[in-house]
Design an enzyme around this catalytic site. Sequence first.
Site, PDB file in Angstrom:
ATOM      1  N   ILE A 204      30.566  28.769  10.779  1.00 26.98           N
ATOM      2  CA  ILE A 204      29.344  27.958  10.285  1.00 26.98           C
ATOM      3  C   ILE A 204      28.053  28.763  10.679  1.00 26.98           C
ATOM      4  CG2 ILE A 204      30.386  25.652  10.470  1.00 26.98           C
ATOM      5  CD1 ILE A 204      28.642  25.337  13.113  1.00 26.98           C
TER       6      ILE A 204
ATOM      7  N   VAL B  44      26.026  33.547  12.639  1.00 30.34           N
ATOM      8  CA  VAL B  44      27.366  32.732  12.343  1.00 30.34           C
ATOM      9  C   VAL B  44      28.105  32.488  13.861  1.00 30.34           C
ATOM     10  CG1 VAL B  44      29.417  32.945  10.928  1.00 30.34           C
ATOM     11  CG2 VAL B  44      27.410  34.259  10.401  1.00 30.34           C
ATOM     12  N   SER B  45      28.333  31.266  13.790  1.00 31.05           N
ATOM     13  CA  SER B  45      29.031  30.538  15.089  1.00 31.05           C
ATOM     14  C   SER B  45      30.543  29.988  14.638  1.00 31.05           C
ATOM     15  CB  SER B  45      28.207  29.373  15.309  1.00 31.05           C
ATOM     16  OG  SER B  45      29.181  28.654  16.553  1.00 31.05           O
ATOM     17  N   PRO B  46      31.597  30.418  15.628  1.00 36.56           N
ATOM     18  CA  PRO B  46      32.800  29.976  15.619  1.00 36.56           C
ATOM     19  C   PRO B  46      32.884  28.369  15.881  1.00 36.56           C
ATOM     20  CG  PRO B  46      32.732  31.008  17.418  1.00 36.56           C
ATOM     21  CD  PRO B  46      31.129  30.966  16.988  1.00 36.56           C
TER      22      PRO B  46
ATOM     23  N   ASP C 182      25.378  28.563  20.655  1.00 32.82           N
ATOM     24  CA  ASP C 182      26.641  28.927  21.218  1.00 32.82           C
ATOM     25  C   ASP C 182      26.378  29.120  22.667  1.00 32.82           C
ATOM     26  OD1 ASP C 182      28.048  28.930  18.686  1.00 32.82           O
ATOM     27  OD2 ASP C 182      27.565  30.785  18.190  1.00 32.82           O
TER      28      ASP C 182
END
Length: 698
Positions: free
Chosen positions: A181, A279-281, A387
Amino acid sequence: MAATTCRLVILAVSIVLTTCQTQDTNYVIGAGIADITGPAAGINMMGYANPGQISSGLHLRQYSRAFIVTDKSTSSSPVVFISTDSCMQSQNLKLEVIRKLKAKYGSLYTERNVCISGTNTHSGPGGFHQYLFYDITSLGFVNETLQAYVDGIVKSVDRAHLARKPGNIYVNTGELLESNINRSPAAYIRNPPEERARYEYNVDKNMTVLKMVDAEGKDIGMISWFAVHCTSMNNTNGLVSSDNKGYASQLMEKNFTNSDFPGNGKFVAAFAQANEGDVSPNTAGPKCLDTGKPCDVPTSTCNGRNEQCVAFGPGKDMFESTKIIGENQYKKAMDLYHTATIQLSGPVDFRHSYVDMTDVIVQVNATTKVKTCKTAMGYSFAAGTTDGPGAFNFDHMKGDTTGNPFWNTIVNYISAPSGEQVTCHHPKPILLDTGEISFPYAWQPSIVDVQILRIGQLAILAVPAEFTTMSGRRTRNAVTEALVKGGLPANTVSVIAGLSNDYADYVTTYEEYQQQRYEGGSTIYGPHTLEAFIQEFMVLANDMTKGVPSSPGPNPPDLISKQLVFVPPVVFDAAPQGFGALLSKLLPSYKQGTRVQAKFAAAHPRNNRRAEGTFLTVEHLVSTDNWEVVYKDSQWCTQFHWARTRILMRESEATIIWDIPADQAPGTYRLQYFGDSKSLFGEITPFSGKTPSFLVTA
Ligand SMILES: *[C@@H]1O[C@H](CO)[C@@H](O)[C@H](O)[C@H]1NC(C)=O
Ligand SMILES: *[C@@H]1O[C@H](CO)[C@@H](O)[C@H](O)[C@H]1NC(C)=O
Ligand SMILES: *[C@@H]1O[C@H](CO)[C@@H](O)[C@H](O)[C@H]1NC(C)=O
Ligand SMILES: *[C@@H]1O[C@H](CO)[C@@H](O)[C@H](O)[C@H]1NC(C)=O
Ligand SMILES: *[C@@H]1O[C@H](CO)[C@@H](O)[C@H](O)[C@H]1NC(C)=O
């Protein structure tokens, strides 16, 4: 009748075999893997800038995965792509690797045709940078980390070199959903609406996969590029880990080699990084730690406090989240690998320049020229991201408030930015004016690498930074267009290889920069950084299509001899009960799916990183006195924890954890711990300790 039929079958089989053996090949390909695991205890992890995140054991080992590709005519120059389970590369790391390769291979592998790219794991030891800023939380330079990375990377190239053979490469691209995301949507949305309208998502969902096979069609290796931060393990984790991408690699390598032990080399699968800047997991999104409610979106704060706003999951904890995001990438890569049909053909080529990024003039339109800036970090950098919220208190710039001796030594060199810097970086409010300090040595790089590796209709764009989604798209589009215009095939594919060769923080678009979120605050050459990078990549692309060499550019400095070091060495170890003595009681039996835990009198893991070895084994009794090793320390179901118990007495404990898989064969098992102790005179002695046997029951 029966005899005739039989002979026909045999004939048919032999025809099939003959066809397989005479397959044409376009390339010569070699793949190699080696262990680069850094110090598994006592060293700050690189990535989150959290001074409290110190390595204290190991979950998954770090590896380097190298791929060498040469055109069919082996007299032409190869290209080398290396993906390492490290947060990023550093300039001095690449230079040191190249020095060692030149000593072995002459001019075959140089800074021009070798690309080293980091997966971005935030659970690998730090201290391997020559620029001061990146070594702040690791208390300065840590030679042990650098040496572990250099030795392992060189070994992976040696193995790839030895493994070279004729083969073919196929490329495939497909969408992977529910695995990433955007963590700065308020910045992304600043991009022009007509540009955003061309894309379905605010992050790249495409994964690009290369499938490499030999002349008989046997599998050699795989490289995938997918944009997602390796921050599934959060900033409280002390176990060395290769995070979601490293786990995906282990799964795929296991599938092809059918071997239980990671890093054994028969099939090499790299899950490389792309344009993951924003972009993060953590797909469950940011929430407030105190209230559980969503954070304020534009600022990522809870009641005005950034440290309460943390992104989570898809899993119930960071281990499960790592597993899910790793498995998602693995499954997609398997699918794309098995369905890849577009064969790469055409020349292997490369272009590379060093560029002084603080001094690039960009013609942005017909009437206006702009210039990049000397490096500086903005205030939003200190707040961190969802994050990993900022944990290092840069506000306390003066005085001994951090307990960090390295910071306390360098803090007095910081001064207010010049008017020129303030104007150049506008609207970034400058927190650290790194570009105007040269004491005790440079804080951030001015000279960085730009590089394109070409294999047929594939172009690998090696960027020395974390490009945001839209920054990556603009770069790919511009370069692909230039390459195709210059004569490359219409189906040319460009991929961004993020965090490659050296590290210059983040790159946002000009529009995203105006929002000054973390990524914009960390875009160190000012608002026009992206335009400058694209311009430099266009120069390389045009040189490539014209067949002319690129300017080598100014050589980067070598600052290794100047490094400040504050991490003390291991003095010596002590264990009154004896090294390896078992300090905890085990049960006589454990059920499948439960956890076994054993504590041992230990020594500091920094005494020996046990490269290509292990700190632990899980062993299965297969016949009288015959123990078979079933797991080592890099496997998902094992953990190695290390802690000092009596600091002044130099005593420590190791805890070995085995989460017994639900399908583990019932039987008799034991655990072993392997360590190395240091005496007062500096002598290192290996030792081991084991548990009594215990039963695993259904
Ligand atoms: C780092 O370690 C290597 C290998 O032990 C050694 O050759 C080198 O001199 C060390 N470098 C520094 C800067 O301490
Ligand atoms: C994703 O891949 C597809 C198929 O190759 C391509 O058509 C599309 O443009 C790609 N999307 C992005 C954002 O690059
Ligand atoms: C490898 O993956 C395939 C699915 O792509 C699966 O069917 C197969 O069982 C796996 N093999 C091993 C040895 O894990
Ligand atoms: C990190 O993950 C653990 C669960 O694995 C969780 O308890 C903790 O709150 C998380 N911390 C942060 C700062 O994300
Ligand atoms: C050129 O770019 C500058 C700076 O972004 C802008 O102020 C100017 O209006 C632009 N001119 C044209 C003709 O687009």
